[in-house]
Design a protein around this motif. Structure first.
Motif, PDB file in Angstrom:
ATOM      1  N   SER A 224       0.804  -1.224   0.000  1.00  0.00           N
ATOM      2  CA  SER A 224       0.000   0.000   0.000  1.00  0.00           C
ATOM      3  C   SER A 224       0.836   1.272   0.000  1.00  0.00           C
TER       4      SER A 224
ATOM      5  N   LYS B 144       4.695   1.363  -0.367  1.00  0.00           N
ATOM      6  CA  LYS B 144       5.771   1.273  -1.356  1.00  0.00           C
ATOM      7  C   LYS B 144       5.256   0.943  -2.747  1.00  0.00           C
ATOM      8  N   ARG B 145       4.008   0.445  -2.799  1.00  0.00           N
ATOM      9  CA  ARG B 145       3.344   0.121  -4.078  1.00  0.00           C
ATOM     10  C   ARG B 145       4.133  -0.887  -4.905  1.00  0.00           C
TER      11      ARG B 145
ATOM     12  N   GLY C  30       4.949  -4.147  -6.945  1.00  0.00           N
ATOM     13  CA  GLY C  30       4.134  -4.988  -7.809  1.00  0.00           C
ATOM     14  C   GLY C  30       4.870  -6.239  -8.246  1.00  0.00           C
TER      15      GLY C  30
ATOM     16  N   THR D  34       0.567 -10.315  -4.736  1.00  0.00           N
ATOM     17  CA  THR D  34       0.283  -9.350  -3.677  1.00  0.00           C
ATOM     18  C   THR D  34      -1.191  -9.398  -3.308  1.00  0.00           C
TER      19      THR D  34
END
Length: 259
Positions: free
Chosen positions: A34, A36-37, A39, A61
């Protein structure tokens, strides 16, 4: 650029091997996804806080879950010196600034010190809360600086207890504005005592003692000297409680060849 790191459960990190899928859950996973995002396909490290590092890439994730395929497992050896920061309690969050910066600069243990001249006082429940807050600071700073080891924070000590705690430490450096000896010269005390943890020998311990805003009292200085401590200076100027310890650590890193 080095990979971002997150702290995993030590038992789970210890059980993971190359090629395994490691599942990170809870607050660390939420921060990774949420904040550091991160992927799928991005590189990431998971550490146990005690020197074991898993390196891999994200495979999946979720809201509170991050999975990675472990590409490598590293056991990072402890350095040949162990740094301890004895930080006097200080007002205006200057002690917390010192703890945070010291973690980034490689300190291994932090000892809160309620000195005779400390304006801030930790008593009863406040002592436990203060220790927990400093431990949270070292954990966050270790994460930001991408260390695999989290410095420990010991319970607060008064001056008498501190003298007892300093017994057995290989070199105790008390930063004092009236000292004649420069810090660099005091390292001659360690000649021939450098250790190699890889050979099973204990690291050489070096403690840096930093006083509060009002300075270290003559009685405290005498007691520490009687216990084998050496009073040293960093230069011609008086440093704040927030900067003295980190400045000394930076100098030690250079003089001991760690940088």
């Amino acid at each position: 650029m080095t990979n971002p790191i997150f702290f995993g459960d030590p038992v789970q990190v210890a059980a993971a091997g190359t090629g395994d899928v490691f599942r990170l859950e809870g607050p660390e996973a939420r921060h990774a996804v949420s904040v550091k995002r991160l992927g799928i396909g991005e590189d990431v490290d998971v550490v146990d806080g005690a020197g074991r590092r898993l390196t891999g890439s994200v495979t999946d994730t979720g809201a509170s879950v991050l999975e990675l395929r472990v590409a490598a497992v590293l056991e990072e050896p402890a350095p040949s010196e162990r740094f301890l920061l004895v930080q006097a309690l200080a007002k205006g969050d200057r002690d917390e600034q010192a703890v945070e910066a010291a973690t980034e600069l490689g300190v291994d243990t932090v000892i809160p010190w309620q000195s005779d001249r400390s304006i801030v006082r930790w008593r009863a429940e406040k002592a436990a809360k203060g220790q927990a807050k400093w431990q949270a600071l070292t954990t966050a700073a270790a994460k930001q600086s991408r260390r695999s080891r989290i410095p420990g924070v010991e319970p607060v000590l008064d001056s008498r207890q501190l003298v007892d705690r300093l017994q057995g430490i290989d070199l105790v450096l008390v930063l004092h504005e009236e000292a004649d000896a420069p810090l660099a010269g005091a390292l001659s005390e360690l000649t021939g005592r450098r250790a190699d943890p890889a050979d099973g020998t204990a690291p050489v311990s070096i403690a840096i003692v930093v006083g509060p805003e009002g300075g270290i009292s003559p009685a405290e200085l005498d007691a520490m000297r009687s216990a084998g401590a050496v009073a040293v200076r960093l230069g011609p100027h008086v440093l704040r409680s927030s900067t003295a310890g980190p400045a000394a650590l930076a100098l030690l890193n250079q003089l001991l060849g760690r940088w």
